[in-house]
Design an enzyme around this catalytic site. Structure first.
Site, mmCIF file in Angstrom:
data_model
loop_
_atom_site.group_PDB
_atom_site.id
_atom_site.type_symbol
_atom_site.label_atom_id
_atom_site.label_comp_id
_atom_site.label_asym_id
_atom_site.label_seq_id
_atom_site.Cartn_x
_atom_site.Cartn_y
_atom_site.Cartn_z
ATOM 1 N N MET A 86 0.621 -1.105 -0.175
ATOM 2 C CA MET A 86 0.061 -0.093 0.272
ATOM 3 C C MET A 86 1.002 1.730 -0.019
ATOM 4 O O MET A 86 0.212 2.706 0.089
ATOM 5 C CB MET A 86 -0.937 -0.405 1.028
ATOM 6 N N LEU A 89 6.121 3.701 -4.908
ATOM 7 C CA LEU A 89 7.186 3.613 -4.840
ATOM 8 C C LEU A 89 8.138 4.736 -5.682
ATOM 9 O O LEU A 89 7.202 5.131 -6.548
ATOM 10 C CB LEU A 89 7.335 2.310 -5.477
ATOM 11 N N ASN A 103 2.590 -5.675 -10.489
ATOM 12 C CA ASN A 103 2.208 -5.949 -9.378
ATOM 13 C C ASN A 103 0.430 -6.025 -9.866
ATOM 14 O O ASN A 103 0.306 -6.409 -10.949
ATOM 15 C CB ASN A 103 1.494 -3.836 -9.604
ATOM 16 N N HIS A 105 -4.003 -5.063 -8.973
ATOM 17 C CA HIS A 105 -4.824 -4.366 -9.459
ATOM 18 C C HIS A 105 -6.085 -4.860 -9.332
ATOM 19 O O HIS A 105 -6.411 -5.187 -10.483
ATOM 20 C CB HIS A 105 -4.254 -3.201 -9.584
ATOM 21 N N SER A 132 -5.823 -6.880 -12.691
ATOM 22 C CA SER A 132 -5.044 -6.512 -13.546
ATOM 23 C C SER A 132 -3.269 -7.271 -13.003
ATOM 24 O O SER A 132 -3.398 -6.742 -12.038
ATOM 25 C CB SER A 132 -4.708 -5.707 -14.591
ATOM 26 N N GLU A 139 4.567 5.621 -13.240
ATOM 27 C CA GLU A 139 3.084 6.044 -12.709
ATOM 28 C C GLU A 139 2.255 5.077 -12.498
ATOM 29 O O GLU A 139 2.493 3.969 -12.744
ATOM 30 C CB GLU A 139 2.741 5.775 -14.313
ATOM 31 N N LEU A 140 1.778 5.170 -10.826
ATOM 32 C CA LEU A 140 1.046 4.699 -10.334
ATOM 33 C C LEU A 140 0.031 3.581 -11.131
ATOM 34 O O LEU A 140 -1.331 4.361 -12.141
ATOM 35 C CB LEU A 140 0.076 5.726 -9.171
ATOM 36 N N ASP A 141 -0.220 2.608 -10.898
ATOM 37 C CA ASP A 141 -1.442 1.267 -11.788
ATOM 38 C C ASP A 141 -1.257 1.587 -13.364
ATOM 39 O O ASP A 141 -2.014 1.482 -13.971
ATOM 40 C CB ASP A 141 -2.841 1.857 -10.797
HETATM 41 C C1 GRF Z 1 -5.289 -7.115 -3.834
HETATM 42 O O1 GRF Z 1 -7.008 -6.962 -3.657
HETATM 43 C C2 GRF Z 1 -4.785 -6.860 -4.858
HETATM 44 O O2 GRF Z 1 -5.597 -6.779 -6.183
HETATM 45 C C3 GRF Z 1 -4.713 -5.457 -4.440
HETATM 46 O O3 GRF Z 1 -4.497 -5.492 -2.920
HETATM 47 C C4 GRF Z 1 -5.435 -6.831 -2.618
HETATM 48 C C5 GRF Z 1 -4.464 -7.290 -1.598
HETATM 49 O O4 GRF Z 1 -5.011 -8.844 -1.064
HETATM 50 N N1 GRF Z 1 -3.804 -4.821 -5.184
HETATM 51 P P1 GRF Z 1 -4.048 -9.673 -0.516
HETATM 52 O O5 GRF Z 1 -3.663 -8.977 0.633
HETATM 53 O O6 GRF Z 1 -3.138 -10.689 -1.430
HETATM 54 O O7 GRF Z 1 -4.972 -10.756 -0.024
#
Ligand code: GRF
Length: 210
Positions: A86, A89, A103, A105, A132, A139-141
């Protein structure tokens, strides 16, 4: 068989982390989770990783990015996997790990970058939602999309019910994408993703990878 060393960064419950580690223990898997790193001392994922025999390191709040950088180097990590990490970076980190950091998302990118993706999909009246996996850029996501899984939105869906169905797909898709990167079936260069040596025009799906 050459086994790729991967490091997983996470901040919370760790379901993706768990599915990634479990897949690594299956016969013929080309990757090994050498370290899991978190910024959250009370993340439930810590216990999951430890029970599955993976080194788990908690980084301090101050200079967390440099600690992560050092740990990844110390464990000779070849691919960094963000699984619910969360924090944003730093650009320098993303550049250093270009084509070697992915990553997941919970939306069909480029839709709904950022937070509350399920709520936003419901509010928009979308029929299809999903998740995805993309290579990380500053750039974020953003960054080249590798694979997506779609989930149909059903009448009566709540944010929670939809999130749960998307998460199921995430947990299945992520390990397979990592396996394909580790076996060099999936590569990324110059912002383009290739699968079996051919540049992809649209995101891969789980079926393509199995
Ligand atoms: C997932 O929904 C992922 O897509 C997002 O954060 C959540 C992480 O879930 N980036 P977990 O900790 O793997 O259960």
């Amino acid at each position: 068989m050459r086994v790729m060393k991967i490091g997983v960064l996470f901040s919370g419950r760790g379901t993706n982390l768990k599915s990634i580690i479990e897949r690594s223990k299956q016969e013929g898997c080309c990757y090994e989770v050498v370290v899991a790193i978190t910024d959250n001392l009370s993340a439930p994922g810590i216990q999951l990783a430890t029970e599955l025999g993976v080194n788990c390191v908690v980084v301090p709040n101050k200079n967390w990015e440099w600690h992560i950088y050092d740990i990844l180097n110390k464990f000779n990590v070849e691919l960094t996997v963000l699984a619910g990490f969360m924090r944003i970076l730093p650009t320098l980190f993303c550049m250093r790990w270009e084509n070697r950091c992915i990553n997941i998302h919970p939306s069909l990118l480029p839709k709904y970058k950022g937070l509350h993706t399920h709520r936003r999909a419901l509010e928009a009246g979308d029929v299809i939602h999903g998740c995805s996996i993309h290579f990380v850029t500053p750039e974020l996501d953003d960054g080249p999309i590798v694979a997506q899984e779609q989930v149909l939105i059903q009448p009566g869906d709540t944010e929670q019910s939809l999130a749960a169905r998307v998460l199921e797909r995430e947990n299945l898709l992520y390990p397979e994408v990592i396996q394909c990167i580790a076996s060099r079936k999936i590569t990324s260069f110059d912002n383009k993703v290739s699968f079996n040596g051919v540049k992809i025009e649209s995101p891969l799906s789980l079926n393509d990878l199995l």
